[in-house]
Design a protein around this motif. Sequence first.
Motif, mmCIF file in Angstrom:
data_model
loop_
_atom_site.group_PDB
_atom_site.id
_atom_site.type_symbol
_atom_site.label_atom_id
_atom_site.label_comp_id
_atom_site.label_asym_id
_atom_site.label_seq_id
_atom_site.Cartn_x
_atom_site.Cartn_y
_atom_site.Cartn_z
ATOM 1 N N UNK A 65 -4.344 0.144 -19.535
ATOM 2 C CA UNK A 65 -3.778 0.998 -18.485
ATOM 3 C C UNK A 65 -3.305 2.328 -19.055
ATOM 4 N N UNK A 66 -3.180 3.291 -18.154
ATOM 5 C CA UNK A 66 -2.483 4.526 -18.473
ATOM 6 C C UNK A 66 -0.992 4.235 -18.293
ATOM 7 N N UNK A 67 -0.177 4.647 -19.268
ATOM 8 C CA UNK A 67 1.252 4.308 -19.213
ATOM 9 C C UNK A 67 2.090 5.580 -19.203
ATOM 10 N N UNK A 68 3.019 5.636 -18.273
ATOM 11 C CA UNK A 68 4.000 6.728 -18.220
ATOM 12 C C UNK A 68 5.379 6.075 -18.250
ATOM 13 N N UNK A 69 6.195 6.410 -19.253
ATOM 14 C CA UNK A 69 7.515 5.777 -19.361
ATOM 15 C C UNK A 69 8.417 6.666 -20.205
ATOM 16 N N UNK A 70 9.707 6.299 -20.244
ATOM 17 C CA UNK A 70 10.614 7.028 -21.128
ATOM 18 C C UNK A 70 10.332 6.599 -22.578
ATOM 19 N N UNK A 71 10.303 5.297 -22.784
ATOM 20 C CA UNK A 71 9.989 4.751 -24.106
ATOM 21 C C UNK A 71 9.013 3.597 -23.960
ATOM 22 N N UNK A 72 8.184 3.437 -24.976
ATOM 23 C CA UNK A 72 7.222 2.334 -24.964
ATOM 24 C C UNK A 72 7.302 1.614 -26.309
ATOM 25 N N UNK A 73 7.489 0.312 -26.248
ATOM 26 C CA UNK A 73 7.505 -0.512 -27.452
ATOM 27 C C UNK A 73 6.315 -1.468 -27.363
ATOM 28 N N UNK A 74 5.479 -1.475 -28.408
ATOM 29 C CA UNK A 74 4.259 -2.285 -28.350
ATOM 30 C C UNK A 74 4.296 -3.357 -29.448
ATOM 31 N N UNK A 75 4.337 -4.601 -29.006
ATOM 32 C CA UNK A 75 4.209 -5.723 -29.945
ATOM 33 C C UNK A 75 2.893 -6.458 -29.731
ATOM 34 N N UNK A 76 2.249 -6.234 -28.600
ATOM 35 C CA UNK A 76 0.969 -6.862 -28.274
ATOM 36 C C UNK A 76 -0.153 -5.842 -28.328
ATOM 37 N N UNK A 77 -1.039 -5.861 -27.328
ATOM 38 C CA UNK A 77 -2.200 -4.963 -27.326
ATOM 39 C C UNK A 77 -2.147 -4.012 -26.140
ATOM 40 N N UNK A 78 -2.409 -2.765 -26.413
ATOM 41 C CA UNK A 78 -2.453 -1.773 -25.349
ATOM 42 C C UNK A 78 -3.677 -0.877 -25.532
ATOM 43 N N UNK A 79 -4.521 -0.853 -24.530
ATOM 44 C CA UNK A 79 -5.686 0.044 -24.538
ATOM 45 C C UNK A 79 -5.485 1.039 -23.407
ATOM 46 N N UNK A 80 -5.388 2.313 -23.770
ATOM 47 C CA UNK A 80 -5.147 3.340 -22.755
ATOM 48 C C UNK A 80 -4.206 4.394 -23.297
ATOM 49 N N UNK A 81 -4.073 5.470 -22.572
ATOM 50 C CA UNK A 81 -3.229 6.563 -23.041
ATOM 51 C C UNK A 81 -1.769 6.328 -22.663
ATOM 52 N N UNK A 82 -0.883 6.776 -23.548
ATOM 53 C CA UNK A 82 0.555 6.607 -23.324
ATOM 54 C C UNK A 82 1.203 7.982 -23.247
ATOM 55 N N UNK A 83 1.996 8.188 -22.216
ATOM 56 C CA UNK A 83 2.775 9.416 -22.104
ATOM 57 C C UNK A 83 4.242 9.021 -22.003
ATOM 58 N N UNK A 84 5.004 9.270 -23.079
ATOM 59 C CA UNK A 84 6.410 8.856 -23.111
ATOM 60 C C UNK A 84 7.293 10.075 -23.329
ATOM 61 N N UNK A 85 8.358 10.167 -22.554
ATOM 62 C CA UNK A 85 9.218 11.346 -22.674
ATOM 63 C C UNK A 85 10.145 11.246 -23.876
ATOM 64 N N UNK A 86 10.353 10.035 -24.416
ATOM 65 C CA UNK A 86 11.248 9.905 -25.578
ATOM 66 C C UNK A 86 10.538 9.373 -26.821
ATOM 67 N N UNK A 87 10.027 8.154 -26.758
ATOM 68 C CA UNK A 87 9.535 7.557 -27.997
ATOM 69 C C UNK A 87 8.478 6.488 -27.745
#
Lengths: 152, 232
Positions: A65-87
């Motif tokens: 998925x495309x992800x928009x969030x303040x922060x994103x923490x990844x311990x599993x699998x993510x395929x897609x672009x990430x747009x995070x305003x903090x970290x």
Amino acid sequence: MSPAEIVSSIEKPPAERGMALIGRSVVIKGELDGSEDLTIEGHVEGKIELRDHTLTVGQNGRIKAQVFAKSVVVLGELVGNINASEKVDIRDAGSVDGDIIAPRVAIAEGAHFRGSIDMQRKGPVPAKAGGPAPSAVTVPAAVTQLTPRVGS
Amino acid sequence: MSDGEDNRSLAGWWTRVRRAWFGGGAQGDRTDATFAEDVVYTSKAVRRLIEAMHVFPSPVILDLGPVIGSNVTFLGEHLNCKVHLEDLFSDIDGLVRRSPDDSLAPFLATRLAQEPASVDAVLAWDVLDYLDAEEAAALVARLDRLLRPGGLVMAFFTTVLVDDYAYRKYIIEDADHLRHRRVPFARQPNQVWLGGDVERLFASMEVVDSYLLTHHQRETLLRRPAVARQKG
């Protein structure tokens, strides 16, 4: 809250900590919009928007998925672009295939990442080439001291 | 002195002269040494690159090495940049293990898919040490295409061939030090690129700085000129 209570609350599952949780057996296809922190242990495909909150992709989480969030923490699998305003924080067993836009990105040793990272911030950036490199990977002090430093 | 070096012949004399002048062994003059597992060495090129990059307000950097989180953090904090992480070592390792006899030149000629003239700096590390002349030329042609005029390449070249199927991760400790960490690899360093070889390989670019360091490595910064140079 005492230190013991803090540790106890961290060890609780997300749902018991007052966070939303998508469990391991849940599969979602489509758009996911929220106004609270969210942990995903299941499968999500599509788009995730948590503009002012934290998305945690748990160890069992599989996101496409495309992800928009303040922060994103990844311990599993993510395929897609990430747009995070903090970290964005990719932990040691985490895997990200996609482009990241975030002012701060931490990738642990052992994590998988393929893509680009845009850390461009607005406004002037202080020049500090002499300072130590902040590290996403903590090196024990004893190891650092034992390592020979060779001058050239 | 390495095995087989002839003290009296002209070739033996030339090998010694080259080593004295350029600090390294000639091609085929492989030592039986291996890379150290994990050592911090001085670097000159990293600081120079960071300083040179400050003329670009938001530079775009292409990192050909393995993904190292602390390097990304360092670059982000010092350069306000965008980093493309293209782990060529991982690709080369996979390709060579599957087809050891195939040239990597066709792969390297198309591997990097960024837009032409879209990159301000390339962190090539020592990937060229693991390529033969044809493969290196294919990669350099690709880099030349991706670099903006004035863009820089930071490349490291060994001055001694070691007998070790390994490459090194370069972890930025600070602007003056790199941690070299040995990683098993499908290839060993292929040849010693002398100063003149590097200039010929990067014929379309100019050498900005070249630092010969005591840990048998030359750190080189090259720039793509604003006006294209004639090859030759």
